[in-house]
Design a protein around this motif. Structure first.
Motif, short mmCIF file in Angstrom:
data_model
loop_
_atom_site.label_atom_id
_atom_site.label_comp_id
_atom_site.label_asym_id
_atom_site.label_seq_id
_atom_site.Cartn_x
_atom_site.Cartn_y
_atom_site.Cartn_z
N THR A 235 1.27 -0.99 0.11
CA THR A 235 0.18 -0.49 -0.03
C THR A 235 0.76 0.93 0.37
OG1 THR A 235 -2.08 -1.49 1.05
CG2 THR A 235 -1.64 0.99 1.32
N VAL A 236 0.66 2.40 -0.83
CA VAL A 236 1.89 3.42 -1.46
C VAL A 236 0.87 4.39 -1.96
CG1 VAL A 236 3.18 4.34 -2.60
CG2 VAL A 236 3.49 1.75 -2.19
N ARG A 237 0.49 5.26 -0.41
CA ARG A 237 0.14 6.29 -0.77
C ARG A 237 -1.82 6.01 -0.73
NH1 ARG A 237 3.63 10.18 -4.90
NH2 ARG A 237 5.54 10.17 -3.67
N GLY A 238 -1.88 5.30 0.17
CA GLY A 238 -3.59 5.45 0.08
C GLY A 238 -3.21 4.19 -1.15
N ALA A 239 -2.69 3.38 -2.19
CA ALA A 239 -3.16 3.13 -2.82
C ALA A 239 -2.73 1.61 -3.06
CB ALA A 239 -2.62 3.49 -4.11
N GLU A 240 -3.99 0.97 -3.22
CA GLU A 240 -3.50 -0.85 -3.15
C GLU A 240 -2.18 -1.01 -4.41
OE1 GLU A 240 -3.69 -2.58 -0.91
OE2 GLU A 240 -4.85 -1.29 0.17
N LEU A 241 -1.22 -1.49 -4.28
CA LEU A 241 -0.31 -1.69 -5.27
C LEU A 241 -0.36 -3.18 -5.97
CD1 LEU A 241 2.31 0.81 -4.78
CD2 LEU A 241 0.48 0.98 -6.31
N ASP A 242 -0.25 -4.12 -6.92
CA ASP A 242 0.09 -5.46 -7.43
C ASP A 242 0.75 -5.30 -8.33
OD1 ASP A 242 -0.24 -8.27 -7.01
OD2 ASP A 242 -2.36 -8.53 -7.53
N GLY A 243 1.75 -5.78 -8.28
CA GLY A 243 2.69 -5.97 -9.13
C GLY A 243 2.84 -7.10 -10.09
N GLY A 244 3.42 -8.11 -11.19
CA GLY A 244 3.91 -9.31 -11.19
C GLY A 244 4.17 -9.07 -12.48
N TRP A 245 5.84 -9.77 -12.55
CA TRP A 245 6.43 -10.14 -13.48
C TRP A 245 7.19 -10.96 -13.88
CZ3 TRP A 245 6.16 -6.60 -9.20
CH2 TRP A 245 6.43 -5.38 -9.45
N ILE A 246 7.74 -10.81 -15.03
CA ILE A 246 7.57 -12.82 -15.55
C ILE A 246 9.17 -12.39 -16.55
CG2 ILE A 246 7.55 -14.32 -17.49
CD1 ILE A 246 5.07 -14.02 -17.51
N VAL A 247 10.71 -12.88 -15.90
CA VAL A 247 11.88 -12.64 -16.19
C VAL A 247 12.24 -13.12 -17.70
CG1 VAL A 247 14.23 -12.18 -16.00
CG2 VAL A 247 11.97 -11.29 -14.19
N LEU A 248 11.95 -13.49 -19.10
CA LEU A 248 12.27 -14.57 -19.75
C LEU A 248 13.99 -14.76 -19.68
CD1 LEU A 248 10.60 -12.64 -22.63
CD2 LEU A 248 9.19 -14.41 -21.27
N PRO A 249 14.27 -16.05 -19.72
CA PRO A 249 15.41 -16.36 -20.21
C PRO A 249 16.24 -15.32 -21.05
CG PRO A 249 14.36 -18.14 -20.89
CD PRO A 249 13.23 -16.84 -20.37
#
Length: 226
Positions: free
Chosen positions: A171-185
Motif C-alpha cells: 500500500t503506497v500513499r493509500g493506493a493498493e499496489l499489486d505487481g507481477g513480473w515475468i523475467v524471460l531467459p
C-alpha cells in the motif's frame, strides 16, 4: 411221647445263627467284588486339553503411509505466446502449479491448479481464464491460454534463476499496489502493476534482489510458487 428238651431248642437256635452268618459273609463278598473297577476291555481314552500359549502374538505391522509425491519435478518455466504479444510463466511445486499471463500493458491473469502425474496442467483464473498445457520431457511446457475471448498458444522453457515469476504487493500513499513480473531467459522483463485495480506497465525489477521503486517507495518482488 416226650417233648423236645431245651437242648434241642438251643441246637436249633445255634444252627440258625450259623446260617445267618454264612449268608451275610457271602453277600459282603459279592458287594465288594461289584465295587472294584473293571479291568477287562480297552481303557477309555484320556482327554488332553492343549495348553494355551501365553506368549503374546506379534502385532502385524501396519503399512507406513508414504507421503504422496508428484512425479513431476519442481521447476519454473517462462516463455512467450506464439504471436509474441504476451508472456507466460508457470511455477510447479509438489503437484501444484501457479501461472501468470500478461502482455505488459493491460492484459493479465493469475491462474492456478493441479498438475497431473503425466505432466498435464489445467489451471483456472478469474473471469473464465484458463491455461491448458503439457510438460514435455521436463524441458518445456506447451499449451494454450484462454483469456478475454481469445486463445493464445505458448511455449515456456525451463527457467534458471533469475528468470522466472515474481510478485509484489503493498500500500503506497493509500493506493493498493499489486505487481507481477515475468523475467524471460535472456533477461527481458514483462510485467503489469495494478494501482487500485487499474493496470499499467510495471517498472523493471532487479532480478537478483527483486528490488523495485514504485511512486518513490522501495518494494521487493519475491519469486512466486504455489
Amino acid at each position: 411221647m416226650k417233648r423236645p428238651g431245651p437242648l434241642l431248642t438251643l441246637l436249633a437256635g445255634l444252627l440258625l445263627a450259623v446260617f445267618m452268618l454264612s449268608l451275610n459273609a457271602t453277600t459282603g463278598v459279592k458287594n465288594a467284588s461289584s465295587s472294584r473297577p473293571r479291568t477287562s476291555g480297552a481303557a477309555p481314552a484320556a482327554t488332553v486339553t492343549p495348553e494355551r500359549s501365553t506368549s503374546p502374538s506379534s502385532p502385524t505391522p501396519s503399512p507406513s503411509a508414504s507421503p504422496s509425491a508428484s512425479p513431476v519435478p519442481n521447476a519454473d518455466y517462462a516463455g512467450r505466446t506464439d504471436d509474441d504479444s504476451s508472456a507466460v510463466a508457470v511455477s510447479l511445486r509438489d503437484g501444484r502449479a501457479i501461472a501468470y499471463f500478461c502482455d505488459g500493458h493491460d492484459k493479465e491473469s493469475w491462474l492456478k491448479g493441479a498438475v497431473g502425474d503425466d505432466g498435464t496442467l489445467r489451471l483456472t483464473g478469474k473471469n473464465g481464464a484458463a491455461l491448458d498445457g503439457t510438460l514435455r520431457d521436463g524441458g518445456r511446457i506447451r499449451g494454450t491460454v484462454d483469456y478475454g475471448g481469445r486463445r493464445y498458444g505458448f511455449t515456456a522453457d525451463k527457467a534458471v534463476k533469475p528468470s522466472g515469476l515474481y510478485r509484489a504487493t503493498a500500500t503506497v500513499r493509500g493506493a493498493e499496489l499489486d505487481g507481477g513480473w515475468i523475467v524471460l531467459p535472456g533477461g527481458r522483463q514483462v510485467g503489469i502493476l495494478d494501482r487500485d485495480g487499474a493496470p499499467s506497465a510495471a517498472p523493471a525489477i532487479d532480478p537478483e534482489t527483486g528490488a523495485v521503486t514504485v511512486d518513490g517507495k522501495k518494494l521487493t518482488a519475491h519469486p512466486v510458487t504455489p
